[in-house]
Design an enzyme around this catalytic site. Structure first.
Site, short mmCIF file in Angstrom:
data_model
loop_
_atom_site.label_atom_id
_atom_site.label_comp_id
_atom_site.label_asym_id
_atom_site.label_seq_id
_atom_site.Cartn_x
_atom_site.Cartn_y
_atom_site.Cartn_z
N ASP A 16 -27.81 124.29 108.68
CA ASP A 16 -26.94 123.33 107.99
C ASP A 16 -25.91 124.07 107.13
OD1 ASP A 16 -25.99 120.87 107.29
OD2 ASP A 16 -27.53 120.47 105.79
N GLY A 19 -19.98 122.81 107.96
CA GLY A 19 -18.83 122.01 107.50
C GLY A 19 -18.41 122.43 106.11
N SER A 61 -28.36 117.33 116.59
CA SER A 61 -29.36 116.27 116.50
C SER A 61 -28.84 115.02 117.23
CB SER A 61 -29.66 115.92 115.04
OG SER A 61 -28.55 115.29 114.46
N THR A 62 -29.75 114.11 117.55
CA THR A 62 -29.30 112.85 118.19
C THR A 62 -28.31 112.14 117.26
OG1 THR A 62 -31.38 111.96 117.36
CG2 THR A 62 -31.28 112.35 119.69
N ASN A 64 -26.23 113.61 115.22
CA ASN A 64 -24.93 114.32 115.25
C ASN A 64 -24.01 113.79 116.34
OD1 ASN A 64 -26.36 117.61 114.50
ND2 ASN A 64 -25.61 116.02 113.10
N ARG A 67 -20.78 111.97 115.57
CA ARG A 67 -19.68 112.65 114.86
C ARG A 67 -18.36 112.43 115.61
NH1 ARG A 67 -21.64 118.03 111.70
NH2 ARG A 67 -23.29 116.97 110.60
N LEU A 184 -36.40 117.58 106.56
CA LEU A 184 -36.56 118.08 107.93
C LEU A 184 -35.60 117.42 108.92
CD1 LEU A 184 -40.43 118.51 108.32
CD2 LEU A 184 -38.71 120.30 108.17
N SER A 185 -34.98 116.31 108.52
CA SER A 185 -33.96 115.66 109.36
C SER A 185 -34.37 115.50 110.83
CB SER A 185 -32.64 116.44 109.27
OG SER A 185 -32.14 116.41 107.96
N GLU A 196 -44.96 126.38 107.50
CA GLU A 196 -44.50 126.71 106.15
C GLU A 196 -43.00 126.40 106.11
OE1 GLU A 196 -46.31 127.93 103.56
OE2 GLU A 196 -48.11 127.74 104.80
C1 FPP Z 1 -24.85 121.32 110.68
O1 FPP Z 1 -23.83 121.68 109.76
C2 FPP Z 1 -24.63 122.05 111.92
C3 FPP Z 1 -24.39 121.44 113.11
C4 FPP Z 1 -24.34 119.99 113.28
C5 FPP Z 1 -24.13 122.23 114.32
C6 FPP Z 1 -24.83 123.55 114.41
C7 FPP Z 1 -24.13 124.34 115.43
C8 FPP Z 1 -23.88 125.65 115.37
C9 FPP Z 1 -24.38 126.52 114.29
C10 FPP Z 1 -23.09 126.34 116.43
C11 FPP Z 1 -23.46 125.83 117.81
C12 FPP Z 1 -23.43 126.86 118.81
C13 FPP Z 1 -24.45 127.12 119.67
C14 FPP Z 1 -24.21 128.10 120.72
C15 FPP Z 1 -25.77 126.50 119.60
P1 FPP Z 1 -22.86 120.55 109.21
O2 FPP Z 1 -21.67 120.52 110.09
O3 FPP Z 1 -23.60 119.25 109.10
O4 FPP Z 1 -22.52 121.14 107.80
P2 FPP Z 1 -22.26 120.33 106.47
O5 FPP Z 1 -23.58 119.72 106.05
O6 FPP Z 1 -21.81 121.41 105.53
O7 FPP Z 1 -21.20 119.32 106.77
#
Ligand code: FPP
Length: 229
Positions: A16, A19, A61-62, A64, A67, A184-185, A196
């Site tokens: 996480d 963004g 995640s489902t 996500n 978005r 844990l979302s 743990e």
């Molecule tokens: C959550 O951060 C992250 C995601 C929804 C995507 C995670 C994806 C990657 C790290 C790269 C993907 C690449 C591969 C190859 C698997 P957020 O966007 O919700 O962050 P925020 O809480 O700061 O808005």
């Protein structure tokens, strides 16, 4: 007598903070995901090198999936790049790549690249990276419950576990969440029964190998009782 824990076998990471990492730099969210992927590439190698056997990464995640289209397209492009360019290198080094989740909602070419890499993974790998993609734990449990109904008869914890996406993997013994939230979302809820947990404010793109080692050290210092005294 209680004993300190050895190295975790399966480390899950809720990645996480991409963004917020981008926002802090006045960049679009996609820049945060790009930086996140760069971290993944290094972290996978590092986890393998220090002797962790499984690294399970929550990539989408489902939830996500709702978005904005632009952000999702950016993530799909990262999946394309990773599964075309980086995942094949892992297979050559006797590592396996697995994907858990419902791939049917992804663009077909992305799903196909993922399936192809999974099917070409070695059977006895030294290391496995698992990507949770369009994954939600409740949906996974309901899916398994439906399989159980079709099969009929009584389930045990063991037989039910075999109906989950993670059937052939050990449960995560350690789950790290970056980005400062304490939840844990919908990630591996069944499998995390005895995991743990470790939470850090560090945003995922800033989560270096050193931060990972610090988390592992924390795990190794814990005493795990599994409900016993
Ligand atoms: C959550 O951060 C992250 C995601 C929804 C995507 C995670 C994806 C990657 C790290 C790269 C993907 C690449 C591969 C190859 C698997 P957020 O966007 O919700 O962050 P925020 O809480 O700061 O808005």
């Amino acid at each position: 007598m209680s004993e300190k824990s050895a190295l975790p076998v399966n480390v899950g990471i809720i990645m996480d903070g991409n963004g917020r990492w981008a926002k802090k730099r006045l960049l679009p969210r996609s820049a945060g995901h790009d930086a996140g992927m760069k971290r993944i590439i290094k972290l996978v190698r590092h986890a393998c090198e220090i002797g962790v056997k499984y690294l399970t990464l929550y990539a989408l995640s489902t939830e996500n999936l709702s978005r904005p289209k632009e952000e999702l397209e950016g993530l799909y492009n990262l999946f394309r790049t990773y599964f075309e360019k980086y995942a094949p290198e892992l297979l050559k080094e006797n590592s396996a790549v697995k994907v858990i989740g419902d791939l049917s909602a992804l663009p077909e070419d992305v799903a196909e690249k993922m399936r192809s890499i999974c099917s070409r993974s070695p059977e006895n790998p030294q290391f496995t990276v698992v990507f949770a993609v369009n994954y939600g734990s409740r949906a996974e449990i309901v899916r398994a419950a439906n399989f159980a109904c079709e099969l009929g008869g009584k389930m045990t914890e063991q037989s039910f576990s075999r109906l989950l996406y993670t059937a052939d993997m050990p449960d995560p013994d350690f789950i790290i969440r970056t980005g400062g939230e304490l939840r844990l979302s919908n990630f591996l809820l069944w499998q995390a029964a005895y995991a743990e947990l470790y939470f850090t404010d560090v945003l995922f793109p800033d989560f270096t190998d050193k931060h990972f080692d610090k988390a592992i050290k924390d795990f190794c210092g814990r005493t795990r009782r599994f409900g016993k005294v």
